[in-house]
Scaffold this motif. Structure first.
Motif, PDB file in Angstrom:
ATOM      1  N   LEU A  53      27.372 -15.595 -17.284  1.00  0.00           N
ATOM      2  CA  LEU A  53      26.228 -15.915 -16.435  1.00  0.00           C
ATOM      3  C   LEU A  53      25.077 -16.452 -17.273  1.00  0.00           C
ATOM      4  O   LEU A  53      24.181 -17.114 -16.768  1.00  0.00           O
ATOM      5  N   VAL A  72      26.228  -9.958 -28.464  1.00  0.00           N
ATOM      6  CA  VAL A  72      26.561  -9.425 -27.139  1.00  0.00           C
ATOM      7  C   VAL A  72      27.967  -9.790 -26.674  1.00  0.00           C
ATOM      8  O   VAL A  72      28.787  -8.928 -26.385  1.00  0.00           O
ATOM      9  N   LEU A 102      27.533  -8.255 -15.383  1.00  0.00           N
ATOM     10  CA  LEU A 102      26.330  -7.441 -15.531  1.00  0.00           C
ATOM     11  C   LEU A 102      25.659  -7.637 -16.882  1.00  0.00           C
ATOM     12  O   LEU A 102      24.440  -7.750 -16.970  1.00  0.00           O
ATOM     13  N   ALA A 103      26.459  -7.649 -17.939  1.00  0.00           N
ATOM     14  CA  ALA A 103      25.870  -7.781 -19.265  1.00  0.00           C
ATOM     15  C   ALA A 103      25.195  -9.137 -19.421  1.00  0.00           C
ATOM     16  O   ALA A 103      24.089  -9.232 -19.954  1.00  0.00           O
ATOM     17  N   PHE A 116      24.053 -10.915 -17.047  1.00  0.00           N
ATOM     18  CA  PHE A 116      22.878 -10.844 -16.173  1.00  0.00           C
ATOM     19  C   PHE A 116      21.714 -10.250 -16.944  1.00  0.00           C
ATOM     20  O   PHE A 116      20.574 -10.705 -16.848  1.00  0.00           O
ATOM     21  N   GLY A 117      22.002  -9.208 -17.758  1.00  0.00           N
ATOM     22  CA  GLY A 117      20.976  -8.606 -18.603  1.00  0.00           C
ATOM     23  C   GLY A 117      20.427  -9.611 -19.604  1.00  0.00           C
ATOM     24  O   GLY A 117      19.221  -9.640 -19.880  1.00  0.00           O
ATOM     25  N   VAL A 118      21.317 -10.460 -20.134  1.00  0.00           N
ATOM     26  CA  VAL A 118      20.868 -11.488 -21.069  1.00  0.00           C
ATOM     27  C   VAL A 118      19.924 -12.463 -20.370  1.00  0.00           C
ATOM     28  O   VAL A 118      18.895 -12.864 -20.935  1.00  0.00           O
ATOM     29  N   ILE A 119      20.249 -12.819 -19.143  1.00  0.00           N
ATOM     30  CA  ILE A 119      19.379 -13.712 -18.379  1.00  0.00           C
ATOM     31  C   ILE A 119      17.990 -13.096 -18.228  1.00  0.00           C
ATOM     32  O   ILE A 119      16.971 -13.742 -18.484  1.00  0.00           O
ATOM     33  N   LEU A 120      17.951 -11.842 -17.798  1.00  0.00           N
ATOM     34  CA  LEU A 120      16.666 -11.170 -17.602  1.00  0.00           C
ATOM     35  C   LEU A 120      15.843 -11.204 -18.883  1.00  0.00           C
ATOM     36  O   LEU A 120      14.657 -11.523 -18.888  1.00  0.00           O
ATOM     37  N   PHE A 121      16.535 -10.877 -19.984  1.00  0.00           N
ATOM     38  CA  PHE A 121      15.843 -10.798 -21.257  1.00  0.00           C
ATOM     39  C   PHE A 121      15.296 -12.154 -21.679  1.00  0.00           C
ATOM     40  O   PHE A 121      14.116 -12.284 -22.034  1.00  0.00           O
ATOM     41  N   GLU A 161      12.470 -13.688 -19.686  1.00  0.00           N
ATOM     42  CA  GLU A 161      11.202 -13.026 -19.992  1.00  0.00           C
ATOM     43  C   GLU A 161      10.718 -13.416 -21.383  1.00  0.00           C
ATOM     44  O   GLU A 161       9.530 -13.645 -21.599  1.00  0.00           O
ATOM     45  N   ALA A 162      11.648 -13.476 -22.343  1.00  0.00           N
ATOM     46  CA  ALA A 162      11.285 -13.814 -23.720  1.00  0.00           C
ATOM     47  C   ALA A 162      10.627 -15.180 -23.792  1.00  0.00           C
ATOM     48  O   ALA A 162       9.635 -15.380 -24.498  1.00  0.00           O
ATOM     49  N   VAL A 206       7.164 -14.955 -22.686  1.00  0.00           N
ATOM     50  CA  VAL A 206       6.302 -14.358 -23.707  1.00  0.00           C
ATOM     51  C   VAL A 206       5.951 -15.380 -24.782  1.00  0.00           C
ATOM     52  O   VAL A 206       4.812 -15.501 -25.208  1.00  0.00           O
ATOM     53  N   ASP A 254      18.639 -20.969 -13.875  1.00  0.00           N
ATOM     54  CA  ASP A 254      19.327 -20.107 -12.910  1.00  0.00           C
ATOM     55  C   ASP A 254      19.996 -20.877 -11.794  1.00  0.00           C
ATOM     56  O   ASP A 254      21.161 -20.648 -11.472  1.00  0.00           O
TER      57      ASP A 254
END
Lengths: 307, 323, 251
Positions: free
Chosen positions: A39, A84, A98-99, A101-106, A109-110, A113, A222
């Protein structure tokens, strides 16, 4: 509905299709060879765009930025793989979803920032600036044409690589039957890394090329990711040829659909309803297409996997 | 003390008892926020157990489950726009709408397997999302504000903070008991069996398709009821309720708790939303921490919270079977 | 002449250029064990697939109990009484041994759209399941998680699952695969006992077992049946010797 509009939107559709192909090619290879649902491939594309902007701000040269950003995108991709993804190859698809997906979220956001949430842009290089007259009153931006041409060149290059070289043969074999390839003594780990890195580079390259014409912002990958998945599902998982065809079809259907759906709806419905129904149908078109293809060909147009 | 009896009986009872005490806690400590926060958590928990039913029990990874929240929410909101506030009209309608969507999309999706199933449920979820954004009469992209809450025979059940909490709690408890009964029934046995070996079930004369479709519709209907409750809780509906991000988050909630036990999904939802609330209190960039946390949970937290409780991290226990 | 329980008429199956099943005809009569043997690559898996319904034939007919089931799905044929065991054990590892068989009994009864009664406490299902487990000698394993059984015990459970559906015909796909001598002997004993209530099509590599069990043997080579008859006839057949060049055929 003028011919000019039709021509412009057709070219735009091709352009979207090429971008989709570049993203989907890496995705379908990784999925086909390594059975890995990534993802996070969309953020790979986004990283490419952001790196291009950053490298441009550093060097002031578009061309230098492209080369640097490509290298940086490759490094980022390999880093992600190392940190990962490589732990997920033996997991089931749900874990992978899921994992990543976590990379996407991170990463979404990064990026916010590091560069802030406001959209950034990359100026088109002088060489490719301006438009050329294709027809009587039809001018099309040079850069977009360059994008289409470059994309097609990459597609040809990929085709040659995959069908005519030894590595390509290994990749194709790996996509058809990975266990067998590993059993034959091929260093499957290195093959995976190669495939992954190359896929990441393609996605990053797509991002770099898209940066001057689309707005560079968090989450830009996305929606394209979902489209890319639709592409590989329609095209057949593991098939580059399928990805190419499906990407072009989707690019055209989506672009032309959005342009003309409301007009077509107006023929059938009162204007107020048409203004609602048109865009809705346009957004749904590719999903309807996918559902249709899956109904008749549950494994896509050019399925590769034997089992 | 981590045997099946503890896991399957003591734990859920304790959980529900604790949840039942939230309004009392809020009263004593004069903390309205906790009451409202937990109301929201429980609404999501209802969706989560419906997803756990098909995902944990039946191994159907639906990446479009959030769509049902939308169906329920929009049913209530649209009816309220036309001045229909009775819950005994809007809630059954919400269930019917969700159930019909589940029947049609499930019938098509369940013909596919693996990643194709994930993709096609995602696609249908997107279709629902885009349909909602195009409903300009009902807010479109911006969403629709509800000027009040549903009514049930003139009682203020939906309006009072505590009474609404108990309503949601009641629906959650009811849904939990219902799904748990289904899971232990012959029907549930077929679902669980099909998850382990579909060829074996076919060789026994059972075609899992009909059973999966039934489960899918049941889950959709329950999630729609949750959506109707959500519309009331927020007094606002928007297409964002159905985004694929939301569907992904739902899967995370279910996974966090550990698949298949239903009360695990409730635990997972609580954990997810509390974590989200705490982290976002520290920084608007809480996803920087949440993303890697999710990755770590996936990589090392096999079995989720329930797995932790039973001391089963990483390994399946020997000897006695679960449930 | 009694009517055959299973009749295969001129089955053909090809994968692209490779003809895997060629004009194959075969019959299984009530009360007999009909074994199919053949060297590796002979097409046994494809044959089983065509009988069970997992693999569609290109041409030919499959008649089960006199009915043409050629278009039927796996589940439909199973419901009609066609049972099978799998070469690679397909038990339900998360369930207990008892629950595995109880599901088989439940499936045969046909009432699985029941939502409210607790299945695990269903006396009727449990009793029937327990008696089948006793038949195969797994009664003392009833409460164990099926995934924790030894390999031989899993093969027994495979058989129990097939029997739970009260089949009119049993297809056994290499039941002796990977079993030690003790377990093989137990299985043979069991199969001989089951023979009376249910005829069997036995696909097997273990020649000792085949010659102990089979009433008739058919030899499958490159998708064709080259010989068919009693064990003595097959033993003496020169074509069979030739096909098994290098392999031991018990004298």
């Amino acid at each position: 509905m003028s011919v000019t509009l039709l021509a412009v939107q057709t070219l735009n559709g091709l352009q979207l299709g090429i971008l989709l192909f570049l993203i989907a090619a890496g995705l379908t290879l990784v999925f086909g060879v390594m059975d890995f649902i990534n993802l996070a491939h969309g953020v790979q594309y986004m990283l490419g765009a952001y790196l291009a902007v950053a490298c441009y701000q550093l060097t002031g040269s578009f061309w230098l930025a492209v080369i640097l950003a490509l290298a940086a995108a490759l490094i980022c991709g390999l880093l992600l793989e190392f940190l990962v993804f490589r732990h997920l190859y033996n997991r089931d698809h749900l874990d992978q979803v899921l994992a990543t997906f976590g990379v996407i979220l991170f990463l979404n956001e990064a990026v916010k920032v590091l560069w802030g949430g406001a959209p950034l842009s990359l100026p088109v290089p002088e060489l490719l600036d301006g438009s050329i007259q294709l027809m009587a009153n039809f001018a099309y931006p040079v850069f977009r044409i360059a994008l289409i041409v470059t994309g097609l060149a990459v597609a040809v290059l990929l085709y040659v690589l995959v069908t005519k070289t030894r590595i390509g043969m290994l990749v194709r074999a790996g996509a058809t039957n990975p266990d067998m390839v590993a059993a034959l003594g091929i260093n499957i780990r290195r093959l995976f890394m190669l495939v992954f890195g190359f896929g990441a580079m393609l996605a990053g390259f797509a991002g770099i090329m898209a940066a001057p014409i689309l707005s560079v912002e968090p989450g830009m990958g996305d929606n394209l990711l979902i489209l890319a998945f639709v592409v590989i599902v329609i095209g057949g998982i593991g098939s580059i040829r399928g990805a190419f065809l499906a990407a072009l079809i989707i690019g055209l259907v989506d672009t032309l659909g959005r342009s003309f759906a409301t007009d077509i709806a107006r023929v059938l419905l009162p204007p107020a309803a048409a203004n609602d129904v048109g865009p809705a149908i346009a957004s749904m078109l590719i999903y309807i297409l996918m559902a249709g293809v899956l109904f008749f060909r549950p494994s896509g147009l050019f399925p590769v996997r034997s089992a | 003390m981590t045997g099946p009896f503890f896991k399957n009986t003591v734990l859920p009872i304790a959980l529900f008892a604790a949840l039942a005490l939230v309004p009392a806690y809020a009263d004593v400590f004069d903390d309205r926020f906790v009451l409202l926060f937990f109301t929201r958590i429980l609404v999501f928990a209802i969706v989560a157990i419906s997803l756990d039913f098909i995902l944990g029990l039946g191994a159907m990874v639906s990446f479009g489950h959030a769509a049902y929240i939308g169906f329920g929410a929009y049913a209530v909101a649209i009816l309220s726009e036309h001045d229909i506030w009775d819950a005994w009209i809007s809630f059954p309608l919400a269930m019917a709408a969700g159930g019909l969507f589940a029947l049609v999309t499930g019938a098509i999706s369940l013909k596919t397997r693996g990643v194709y199933f994930i993709m096609i449920t995602l696609a249908f979820g997107q279709m629902a999302y885009f349909t909602a954004t195009s409903l300009s009469a009902y807010g479109g992209d911006d969403g629709l504000t509800m000027w009040g809450r549903s009514e049930l025979f003139g009682t203020g059940l939906f309006t009072g903070d505590a009474s609404f909490y108990y309503l949601v709690f009641g629906v959650l408890a009811g849904a939990y008991l219902l799904l748990r009964t289904f899971a232990a029934s012959r029907f549930g046995r077929v679902l669980k069996g099909a998850k382990q070996s579909e060829p074996r079930l076919e060789a026994m004369g059972i075609d899992p398709y009909r059973y999966r479709l039934a489960a899918y519709v049941i889950a959709g209907m329950i999630a729609s009821v949750a959506g109707a409750l959500m519309a009331n809780q927020a007094e606002f509906v928007s297409p964002a309720y159905m985004s694929w991000h939301r569907s992904g988050e739902l899967i995370v909630m279910v996974i966090l708790g550990g698949l298949g036990s239903l009360h695990g999904a409730i635990l997972g939802t609580i954990a997810f939303m509390v974590l989200e609330e705490v982290l976002s209190g520290y920084s608007e960039h809480w996803r920087l921490v949440f993303g890697p946390l999710l990755i770590l949970v996936v990589l090392y937290g096999r079995g989720g919270l329930m797995g932790l409780i039973s001391g089963q991290i990483g390994r399946k226990s020997r000897g006695e079977a679960d449930q | 002449m009694t009517a055959p329980v299973l009749e295969l008429k001129d089955l053909n199956k090809a994968y692209d250029a490779l003809q895997v099943t060629r004009n194959l005809s075969l019959e299984v009569f009530p009360g007999e064990i009909h074994a199919v043997i053949g060297p590796n690559g002979a097409g046994k898996t494809t044959l089983i697939g065509q009988i069970s319904g997992a693999t569609p034939s290109d041409s030919g007919k499959v008649l089960f109990g006199g009915t043409n089931v050629s278009g039927w799905s796996v589940a439909e044929r199973a419901k009609a009484g066609l049972g099978r065991t799998f070469q690679i054990t397909a038990i339900l590892p998360e369930f207990t041994v008892l629950e595995n068989v109880a599901l088989g009994v439940q499936a045969h009864e046909g009432h699985s759209f029941r939502f409210f009664r607790n299945a695990a406490r269903d006396q009727g299902l449990n009793e029937k399941a327990a008696s089948i487990l006793a038949d195969v000698g797994l009664a003392d394993r009833a409460r164990l998680r099926a995934g924790n059984l030894s390999h031989g015990e899993k093969r027994m459970l495979e058989l129990a699952l097939a029997l739970a559906c009260e089949p009119k015909l049993l297809i056994l796909d290499e039941p002796m695969a990977g079993t030690g001598p003790e377990e093989t002997a137990r299985l043979i004993e069991l199969l001989l006992a089951v023979k009376a209530r249910c005829p069997m099509l036995l696909v097997e590599h273990d020649m000792d077992a085949v010659f102990q069990l089979a009433d008739r043997i058919s030899v499958l080579v490159y998708g064709e049946i080259i010989a068919s008859g009693t064990p003595e006839e097959i033993r003496a057949d020169p074509r069979v010797r030739e096909a098994y060049l290098g392999e031991e055929v018990p004298a």
